[in-house]
Scaffold this motif. Structure first.
Motif, PDB file in Angstrom:
ATOM      1  N   TRP A 167      47.057  36.130  37.932  1.00 24.40           N
ATOM      2  CA  TRP A 167      46.311  37.018  36.945  1.00 24.40           C
ATOM      3  C   TRP A 167      44.523  36.357  37.470  1.00 24.40           C
ATOM      4  N   CYS A 168      44.373  35.654  37.881  1.00 26.28           N
ATOM      5  CA  CYS A 168      43.050  34.759  38.154  1.00 26.28           C
ATOM      6  C   CYS A 168      42.343  35.249  39.564  1.00 26.28           C
ATOM      7  N   VAL A 169      43.966  33.981  39.999  1.00 23.20           N
ATOM      8  CA  VAL A 169      43.750  34.315  41.645  1.00 23.20           C
ATOM      9  C   VAL A 169      43.213  36.102  41.987  1.00 23.20           C
ATOM     10  N   CYS A 170      43.886  37.243  41.365  1.00 22.87           N
ATOM     11  CA  CYS A 170      43.675  38.357  41.831  1.00 22.87           C
ATOM     12  C   CYS A 170      42.169  39.046  41.246  1.00 22.87           C
ATOM     13  N   GLN A 171      42.016  38.346  40.316  1.00 19.32           N
ATOM     14  CA  GLN A 171      41.117  39.362  39.482  1.00 19.32           C
ATOM     15  C   GLN A 171      39.731  38.236  40.135  1.00 19.32           C
ATOM     16  N   PHE A 172      39.559  37.598  40.470  1.00 20.96           N
ATOM     17  CA  PHE A 172      38.502  36.493  40.092  1.00 20.96           C
ATOM     18  C   PHE A 172      38.276  36.036  41.651  1.00 20.96           C
ATOM     19  N   MET A 173      39.272  35.193  42.120  1.00 16.64           N
ATOM     20  CA  MET A 173      39.363  34.771  43.270  1.00 16.64           C
ATOM     21  C   MET A 173      38.915  35.262  43.929  1.00 16.64           C
ATOM     22  N   ILE A 174      39.934  36.485  44.558  1.00 19.42           N
ATOM     23  CA  ILE A 174      40.213  36.457  46.031  1.00 19.42           C
ATOM     24  C   ILE A 174      38.660  37.468  45.883  1.00 19.42           C
ATOM     25  N   PRO A 175      37.921  38.665  44.995  1.00 19.42           N
ATOM     26  CA  PRO A 175      36.870  39.229  45.045  1.00 19.42           C
ATOM     27  C   PRO A 175      35.649  38.500  45.388  1.00 19.42           C
ATOM     28  N   ALA A 176      36.004  37.002  44.663  1.00 17.97           N
ATOM     29  CA  ALA A 176      34.454  36.330  44.878  1.00 17.97           C
ATOM     30  C   ALA A 176      34.534  35.713  46.806  1.00 17.97           C
ATOM     31  N   LEU A 177      35.812  35.883  47.048  1.00 20.17           N
ATOM     32  CA  LEU A 177      35.846  35.295  48.459  1.00 20.17           C
ATOM     33  C   LEU A 177      35.497  36.296  48.995  1.00 20.17           C
ATOM     34  N   TRP A 178      35.732  37.837  48.862  1.00 15.41           N
ATOM     35  CA  TRP A 178      35.240  38.889  49.724  1.00 15.41           C
ATOM     36  C   TRP A 178      33.582  39.028  49.588  1.00 15.41           C
ATOM     37  N   ALA A 179      32.990  39.043  48.399  1.00 17.09           N
ATOM     38  CA  ALA A 179      31.678  38.561  48.231  1.00 17.09           C
ATOM     39  C   ALA A 179      31.146  37.917  49.166  1.00 17.09           C
ATOM     40  N   ARG A 180      31.753  36.603  49.398  1.00 16.06           N
ATOM     41  CA  ARG A 180      31.225  35.508  49.875  1.00 16.06           C
ATOM     42  C   ARG A 180      31.523  35.639  52.020  1.00 16.06           C
ATOM     43  N   ALA A 181      32.100  36.371  51.328  1.00 14.52           N
ATOM     44  CA  ALA A 181      33.093  36.893  53.175  1.00 14.52           C
ATOM     45  C   ALA A 181      31.505  37.756  53.928  1.00 14.52           C
ATOM     46  N   ARG A 182      31.260  39.236  52.845  1.00 16.12           N
ATOM     47  CA  ARG A 182      30.485  40.252  52.988  1.00 16.12           C
ATOM     48  C   ARG A 182      29.352  39.885  53.523  1.00 16.12           C
ATOM     49  N   LEU A 183      28.402  38.737  52.946  1.00 15.50           N
ATOM     50  CA  LEU A 183      27.351  38.380  52.145  1.00 15.50           C
ATOM     51  C   LEU A 183      27.406  37.685  53.772  1.00 15.50           C
ATOM     52  N   ALA A 184      28.197  36.568  54.121  1.00 16.97           N
ATOM     53  CA  ALA A 184      28.098  35.842  55.537  1.00 16.97           C
ATOM     54  C   ALA A 184      27.361  34.568  55.002  1.00 16.97           C
TER      55      ALA A 184
END
Length: 528
Positions: free
Chosen positions: A509-526
């Motif tokens: 749940w922590c991975v799907c709810q927090f970690m993956i969205p945080a990594l997507w935000a980091r990837a979009r901001l480059a």
């Protein structure tokens, strides 16, 4: 024409009589138009009648096969429901007050028998009378009288409790005596049958392995349909499984002589799943609320002071089999972020989902507004996580069986005592399999930095799955039970199948709810 056949020879009349009887009264035997003419061809009439019989039999067999298929399709859900209800009722009866009283009487009876054994047969080593050189004759007589009084008290207690509690022990003793008496007589017979036994054992192993593969494949298909069945059906079936797991756990606890508040725990665990579905923000309140209610019940409804094991096992049942696995329900509720890309399988699945959605809206316009798509980002995540955990167990079994040489107990003695067959090579093989499937899933779900997130996710799943497996093994080892139940033939109970999936729920749940969205935000901001 039939009358003319009846007056012919017996070799010709008997087949036509059988034909007329098989056709029945509703299918008259008629001759072709040429039969009214002279010189009728009996062979053609026989062949045409036979064709009509074959057609009627074919229609009858096809209709009967259709009916049998329909009956089987109707019978399977009823069989599953009856099996579930019978198993629940059996577990409930084995954990009720009468069963608790029976278990307590058995333990008291065997404890008194052990005291009798120490007083009568164990004096050589225990030295209960404890006579010394400077003891007087009166001291020795007092100790002897105390011993005799204790023996008479034990006899009286055994009469009160009931000697029927020891039927299993007596029968087991007599069986062992008879076996030892007949050992010499059966040695020659057993040695002569060793060859046949070995051959039958190999055949049974092959059949068992084939059944295990078929069972695993069928269970995989069923679980896949369950994961993508929608949040309501997914949560409902999960709650029913939780009831079975709770009752299996408390039956095992009662075998040790601990009597927790099972009703409160079962209701609390079910409430956690339902709250996780309809009110996820209140999900964390369920555990402390039902823990408080359990303590109020212990203080007000029990006639005696509750023990620490009773309170601890009640809390453990709610936490271990209710709160922790209910996080899978919260994962299923997670919807995909519009900014995140779809999975690689979306182009293939989207047309099918669109056709099903349009058919549902046209056929059930009112109910379709309350039904959401069963395939969400959370359900896809659950599918790839569960398949990774499942193949972690498969890889650990086969790699440990083929290459396992170093026991896990050589590094962690407690883990080795809980499960002596676990090996380091098996754990590494399971981690390899789990990492491979988790990496494939991360690629299909298009996770950012999949070459890192996928393998790390697989390693964590394999480790937490091992923790769950060893936890269940530790509980079974302490209670002296091989399996939690016998619902699934050759596979044990529900808890024996899902122990590896319990402790992976909060992490997932922590991975799907927090970690993956945080990594997507980091990837979009480059961000470098």
């Amino acid at each position: 024409v039939v009358k003319g056949f009846s007056h012919s020879s017996s070799s010709q009349s008997s087949p036509h009589r059988q034909i007329a009887l098989r056709l029945g009264p509703n299918v008259p035997l008629q001759a072709p138009p040429s039969a009214s003419k002279k010189g009728i061809n009996l062979t053609n009439l026989h062949s045409s009648t036979k064709e009509r019989i074959n057609e009627s039999e074919h229609v009858t067999s096809s209709s009967s096969s259709t009916l049998s298929t329909t009956k089987k399709s109707r019978f399977i859900p009823r069989y599953i429901m009856n099996t579930y209800l019978n198993y629940v009722m059996r577990l409930w009866m084995e954990t009720n007050t009468a069963s608790r009283r029976k278990i307590a009487n058995q333990k008291a009876y065997h404890a008194i028998r052990q005291v009798q054994h120490l007083l009568r047969e164990g004096e050589e080593y225990v030295n209960i009378i404890n006579s010394k050189e400077d003891d007087s004759k009166e001291d020795v007589e007092k100790r002897t009288a105390a011993r005799n009084d204790l023996l008479s008290a034990c006899d009286s207690m055994l009469d009160i409790i009931g000697k029927e509690q020891d039927d299993g022990t007596v029968s087991g003793t007599s069986t062992s005596v008879s076996v030892s008496a007949n050992t010499s007589a059966s040695t020659s017979t057993s040695s002569a049958a060793n060859g046949n036994a070995a051959m039958s054992k190999n055949v049974k192993k092959k059949k068992k392995s084939s059944r295990s593969v078929l069972f695993g494949a069928s269970m995989g298909a069923i679980v896949t349909c369950w994961v993508f069945s929608g949040n309501f059906l997914f949560t409902g079936l999960f709650t029913l499984m939780t009831v079975l797991g709770q009752l299996e756990y408390y039956r095992m606890v009662m075998k040790v002589g601990i009597y927790p508040a099972r009703k409160i725990s079962v209701v609390g665990a079910c409430a956690m799943f339902i709250t996780a579905l309809f009110a996820p923000t209140l999900h964390q309140i369920c555990l402390p609320a039902f823990a408080t209610y359990a303590m109020i019940w212990f203080l007000t409804m029990r006639r005696t002071v509750s023990t620490i094991p009773e309170i601890a096992t009640t809390f453990t049942g709610m936490f271990y089999l209710g709160y922790i696995p209910s996080f899978w329900v919260r994962i299923g509720l997670i919807q995909g972020n519009p900014d995140q890309p779809m999975t690689l399988l979306h182009p293939f699945v989207a047309p099918l989902l669109d056709s099903i959605g349009s058919y549902t809206k046209s056929t059930f316009p009112y109910f379709s507004q309350f039904v959401e798509s069963p395939i969400t980002a959370g359900s896809v995540f659950i599918f790839w996580t569960w398949i990774s955990i499942a193949f972690s167990d498969v890889g650990a079994y086969f790699m440990g069986r083929k290459f396992g040489k170093h026991k896990l107990g050589s590094i962690f003695p407690a883990a080795g005592a809980a499960s002596p067959n676990k090996t380091i090579e098996g754990y590494l093989g399971g981690t390899l399999f789990c990492t491979a499937f988790a990496t494939v899933g991360s690629i299909i779900m298009q996770w950012p930095y999949w070459y890192l997130t996928g393998p790390i996710h697989g390693i964590m799943l394999a480790f937490l799955g091992l923790v769950g497996d060893l936890t269940a093994s530790m509980l079974k080892r302490d209670s002296g039970m091989k399996d939690f139940g016998d619902l699934l033939p050759e596979h044990g109970g529900i808890m024996d199948r899902v122990d590896s999936f319990i402790f992976t729920a909060p992490y997932s749940w922590c991975v799907c709810q927090f970690m993956i969205p945080a990594l997507w935000a980091r990837a979009r901001l480059a961000i470098p």
